[in-house]
Motif scaffolding. Structure first.
Motif, PDB file in Angstrom:
ATOM      1  N   ASP A 116       1.001  -1.470  -0.205  1.00 24.34           N
ATOM      2  CA  ASP A 116       0.119   0.084   0.274  1.00 24.34           C
ATOM      3  C   ASP A 116       0.829   1.215   0.032  1.00 24.34           C
ATOM      4  O   ASP A 116       1.566   1.857   1.121  1.00 24.34           O
ATOM      5  N   ASP A 118      -0.218   4.448   0.089  1.00 23.11           N
ATOM      6  CA  ASP A 118      -0.292   5.625   1.140  1.00 23.11           C
ATOM      7  C   ASP A 118       0.769   4.765   2.390  1.00 23.11           C
ATOM      8  O   ASP A 118       0.755   5.974   3.447  1.00 23.11           O
ATOM      9  N   GLN A 119       0.027   3.874   2.920  1.00 22.86           N
ATOM     10  CA  GLN A 119       1.027   3.236   4.210  1.00 22.86           C
ATOM     11  C   GLN A 119       1.760   3.268   4.165  1.00 22.86           C
ATOM     12  O   GLN A 119       2.746   3.816   5.215  1.00 22.86           O
ATOM     13  N   GLN A 201       1.337  16.512   8.652  1.00 20.05           N
ATOM     14  CA  GLN A 201       2.138  15.407   7.286  1.00 20.05           C
ATOM     15  C   GLN A 201       0.880  14.351   7.928  1.00 20.05           C
ATOM     16  O   GLN A 201      -0.036  13.342   7.629  1.00 20.05           O
ATOM     17  N   GLY A 204      -2.361  14.176   9.656  1.00 24.45           N
ATOM     18  CA  GLY A 204      -3.139  14.494   7.808  1.00 24.45           C
ATOM     19  C   GLY A 204      -3.529  13.322   7.483  1.00 24.45           C
ATOM     20  O   GLY A 204      -4.862  13.153   7.255  1.00 24.45           O
ATOM     21  N   ARG A 205      -2.254  12.387   7.377  1.00 23.94           N
ATOM     22  CA  ARG A 205      -2.851  11.550   7.122  1.00 23.94           C
ATOM     23  C   ARG A 205      -3.238  10.228   7.552  1.00 23.94           C
ATOM     24  O   ARG A 205      -4.091   9.040   6.886  1.00 23.94           O
ATOM     25  N   SER A 206      -3.043   9.562   9.381  1.00 29.46           N
ATOM     26  CA  SER A 206      -3.494   8.959   9.669  1.00 29.46           C
ATOM     27  C   SER A 206      -5.195   9.264  10.194  1.00 29.46           C
ATOM     28  O   SER A 206      -5.512   8.341  10.581  1.00 29.46           O
ATOM     29  N   ARG A 207      -5.087  10.228  10.380  1.00 26.56           N
ATOM     30  CA  ARG A 207      -6.152   9.866  10.169  1.00 26.56           C
ATOM     31  C   ARG A 207      -7.816   9.640   9.251  1.00 26.56           C
ATOM     32  O   ARG A 207      -8.617   9.736  10.022  1.00 26.56           O
ATOM     33  N   HIS A 208      -7.655   9.255   8.267  1.00 30.79           N
ATOM     34  CA  HIS A 208      -8.036   8.659   6.998  1.00 30.79           C
ATOM     35  C   HIS A 208      -8.632   7.467   7.723  1.00 30.79           C
ATOM     36  O   HIS A 208      -9.237   6.159   7.152  1.00 30.79           O
ATOM     37  N   TYR A 209      -7.502   6.822   8.675  1.00 30.14           N
ATOM     38  CA  TYR A 209      -7.598   5.397   8.774  1.00 30.14           C
ATOM     39  C   TYR A 209      -8.556   5.012  10.328  1.00 30.14           C
ATOM     40  O   TYR A 209      -7.753   5.635  11.582  1.00 30.14           O
ATOM     41  N   PRO A 210      -9.186   4.526  10.562  1.00 35.16           N
ATOM     42  CA  PRO A 210     -10.110   4.158  11.605  1.00 35.16           C
ATOM     43  C   PRO A 210      -9.762   3.723  12.825  1.00 35.16           C
ATOM     44  O   PRO A 210      -9.761   4.691  13.904  1.00 35.16           O
ATOM     45  N   ASN A 213      -8.302   6.191  14.788  1.00 35.43           N
ATOM     46  CA  ASN A 213      -8.580   7.169  15.893  1.00 35.43           C
ATOM     47  C   ASN A 213      -9.465   6.360  17.078  1.00 35.43           C
ATOM     48  O   ASN A 213      -9.191   6.851  18.059  1.00 35.43           O
TER      49      ASN A 213
END
Length: 344
Positions: A116, A118-119, A201, A204-210, A213
């Motif tokens: 991946d 993005d990861q 950065q 912002g990039r990590s908040r898209h992974y539930p 959170n």
């Protein structure tokens, strides 16, 4: 169908490939380190292709681009096969041939890499953030050390507050010391700015992974620690047992025992923490455990106090809390669920 075992010794300019078939090196290639050049070599081989290379700066890039071109791709741990591979002479051609032989024998331990992109990018930002934090800390220590060399105590507020820093430097009688400290502060300001941008950065990039959170709902786990654990663990399915996860994070115990005593009984083994581990993961988990212990009441704080009351040392109790926290986070990730205190 023929089976080829390919060892690849990678450098920034060129790559050496040794192709083994039937326990013999049948082909050698020296090509530029580019995806088209390496792909051309792999496509010229008809049969099953097993490719091995050692972990390095370009391993992730090569892994993502060559994964679909071979039947099996292993990025090996160079520390584990160092004693075997370093025997005798060594150069690029010899090393690639040894790597092919180790691959055929099944002696290579694979290093996990993500497909991946993005990861992978998130992991790079997390690594940059921690690297810049280390540089900022080093710059602060240098400022304090140079001040002590001139008999000057550096107030904490002047390091981060630029206005008060200028006033403080102007008030110093030793102008040579003031000039030295001013130059060192430039280095700190640059590192601090890089820290802020890297943190923006990674958040912002990590908040898209539930799961990132959900982890932040746990005591002691903030956004940076959650992002760090997500980026470096990558997936919960890379570990079959929690003991493997603990050891990778530097929290698992390793048993060492050797020899017998005078009565012929095996000596009692020694338990110690695994030394070869991901230090950033260990810092994140232990930091969260210490925050829990020093914080308010909670299920993990109660567990720590219970261990202390049972006679466990504070150091062992801290590591036990860290292991329980890590196991809970691992379970949340595998089940894709929020934290349920009643299950702990």
């Amino acid at each position: 169908m023929a089976t080829y075992y390919i060892g690849m010794d990678v450098h920034c300019n060129n790559t050496e490939l040794a192709v083994e078939k039937g326990r013999k090196i049948v082909e050698r290639y020296s090509v530029p380190t580019t995806i088209p050049a390496i792909s051309e070599v792999l496509e010229s081989l008809s049969g099953k292709k097993h490719l091995a290379m050692e972990e390095g700066p370009m391993a992730g890039w090569l892994y993502r681009n060559l994964f679909d071109k071979v039947d099996r791709l292993i990025v090996s741990d160079p520390r584990r096969n160092r004693l075997i591979a370093s025997e005798g002479d060594s150069d690029d051609k010899i090393d690639s041939a040894k790597l092919a032989t180790l691959l055929r024998g099944g002696y290579l331990r694979a290093v996990h890499h993500s497909l991946d992109l993005d990861q992978w990018c998130l992991k790079r930002w997390v690594g940059l953030y921690h690297d810049r934090i280390k540089d900022a800390t080093r710059a602060i220590n240098k400022i304090r050390a140079y001040g002590r060399m001139h008999g000057i105590k550096t107030p904490r507020v002047v390091i981060r507050d630029v206005v008060k820093r200028r006033q403080w430097l102007a008030s110093l009688d030793d102008r040579n010391a003031a000039a030295l400290l001013e130059v060192l502060c430039i280095g700190y300001d640059a590192a601090a700015q890089q820290c802020r941008r890297a943190k923006q950065q990674l958040l912002g990039r990590s908040r898209h992974y539930p799961i990132v959170n959900w982890w932040q709902e746990l005591a002691g786990v903030g956004p940076v620690r959650a992002a760090t654990m997500f980026a470096y663990l990558d997936t919960p399915w890379r570990f079959k047992r929690k003991n493997q996860l603990w050891k990778y994070c530097g929290l698992g115990l390793v048993h060492n025992s050797s020899g017998k005593d005078s009565r012929g009984r095996y000596k009692t083994g020694q338990l110690r923490l695994a030394w070869h581990a991901n230090k950033r993961l260990k810092n994140a988990v232990m930091g969260a455990a210490i925050s829990i212990i020093n914080g308010k009441d909670g299920v993990f704080k109660d567990y720590y106090e219970k261990l202390i009351n049972d006679g466990l040392t504070r150091s062992n109790a801290r590591h036990a809390v860290a292991r329980k926290l890590l196991t809970v986070m691992w379970g949340m990730w595998k089940r894709s669920c929020r934290f349920d205190e009643s299950l702990v």
